[in-house]
Design an enzyme around this catalytic site. Sequence first.
Site, PDB file in Angstrom:
ATOM      1  N   SER A  57       0.791  -1.236   0.000  1.00  0.00           N
ATOM      2  CA  SER A  57       0.000   0.000   0.000  1.00  0.00           C
ATOM      3  C   SER A  57       0.817   1.276   0.000  1.00  0.00           C
ATOM      4  O   SER A  57       0.244   2.361  -0.130  1.00  0.00           O
ATOM      5  CB  SER A  57      -0.954   0.013   1.204  1.00  0.00           C
ATOM      6  OG  SER A  57      -2.063  -0.823   0.963  1.00  0.00           O
ATOM      7  N   LYS A  60       0.285   3.878  -2.682  1.00  0.00           N
ATOM      8  CA  LYS A  60      -0.718   4.952  -2.651  1.00  0.00           C
ATOM      9  C   LYS A  60      -0.107   6.334  -2.516  1.00  0.00           C
ATOM     10  O   LYS A  60      -0.806   7.329  -2.717  1.00  0.00           O
ATOM     11  CB  LYS A  60      -1.716   4.689  -1.529  1.00  0.00           C
ATOM     12  CG  LYS A  60      -2.520   3.399  -1.723  1.00  0.00           C
ATOM     13  CD  LYS A  60      -3.541   3.206  -0.614  1.00  0.00           C
ATOM     14  CE  LYS A  60      -4.372   1.927  -0.855  1.00  0.00           C
ATOM     15  NZ  LYS A  60      -3.903   0.793  -0.068  1.00  0.00           N
ATOM     16  N   SER A 117      -5.957   3.514   4.422  1.00  0.00           N
ATOM     17  CA  SER A 117      -5.363   2.721   3.344  1.00  0.00           C
ATOM     18  C   SER A 117      -6.420   2.027   2.498  1.00  0.00           C
ATOM     19  O   SER A 117      -6.276   0.866   2.105  1.00  0.00           O
ATOM     20  CB  SER A 117      -4.378   1.686   3.909  1.00  0.00           C
ATOM     21  OG  SER A 117      -3.547   1.182   2.888  1.00  0.00           O
TER      22      SER A 117
END
Length: 378
Positions: A57, A60, A117
């Site tokens: 993640s 991102k 997230s």
Amino acid sequence: MMMKKMLCALLCSAILAGQAFALPAMGELSAKSAALYDSSGQMLYEYNADEPLQPASVTKIMTMLLALEAVDRGEVSLDDMVTGSAYAASMGGTQIWLKEGEQLSLNDMMKAIAVGSANDCAVAVAEHLAGTEAAFVERMNARAAELGCQNTTFVNANGLDHDGQKTLTSARDLALISVELLKHPKILDYTTIWMDSIRDGAFQLANTNKMLKSYQGLIGLKTGYISEAGFCISAAAQRDGMTLIATVMAAPTKEQRTADASALLNYGFANFTKYVPDLSGLPSALPVTLGKSETVPLTADGADSVLIEKEKAGGLTTQVNLPETLDAPVQKGQKVGEVQVLSGSDVLLTVPVTAAEAVDAMGVGDLFRSFLRVVLMK
């Protein structure tokens, strides 16, 4: 802008050349790869930093960077309503359980991405900005290349495995993207949130980055985990007027990820200090021979401040190296000299001095008029 980035790179390499053998050892890390950078893009430490690994993640940070850049260009607003598609709603992993057709503001979507997230929101934002996630991924990869990322291939907006494909990047590349993201102060409105809510308070968000509570001065940026990637983080912290970024990839456990990121940041804050080169001896302009202007103004862009080893910060001297005059024509941005910062006889950094404006050479008519002026004055 490109010239300023090149100058910054020159500064960083010059500093590190003088520090390579002076700093204490970093100590052993648990992660497969790590990097420590200053928010200006100056590299302070790297360990296996070019190995392509899965960021999970932490992907991102690029999604959020492109979103904030679109906001700054006026293409979208944080008040815009983003509609969740069936595809966005189908994402697994961490999510806010976005429903097909549900609308949330881009501001709330950003909050859900940075704090919770949310994989579904990352895809929804990608679709909102580019029409499709695939088109957005093309933008992600193009932007990574512009930033100098050499080991990065994005396959989606959230970092999950996708149809057998895997996002790959490196600790260095994540640091470069993080540096760019921190140029947008708005990001801290999201990454420093500990707890918040969306959907008018109906859905609670808790930050996945627990270092916000355990590390002094932490301001973000993003954690990541999937089983294949291990535990990853881009951790940014501010102390003593410095902003440092530690990227950690493929740590075996969450605790070891935190320990590695903390060790990197501690190393940076303990061993470096902000240094502003003394440019008081630099003249504001240089004479130009046979130019349409008699002088050209000078600039030393990229020398606002750099990080320097604390032990070498005292007793530094500055040496200005410039010609007495320049021959026309002079191009804007042309290097005309340099300022060196020395510790004894060791050059710690070199600041390029460039022409702030262009000066054209005199033509025949200009020379004749100049001659007449001299004759008439006599």
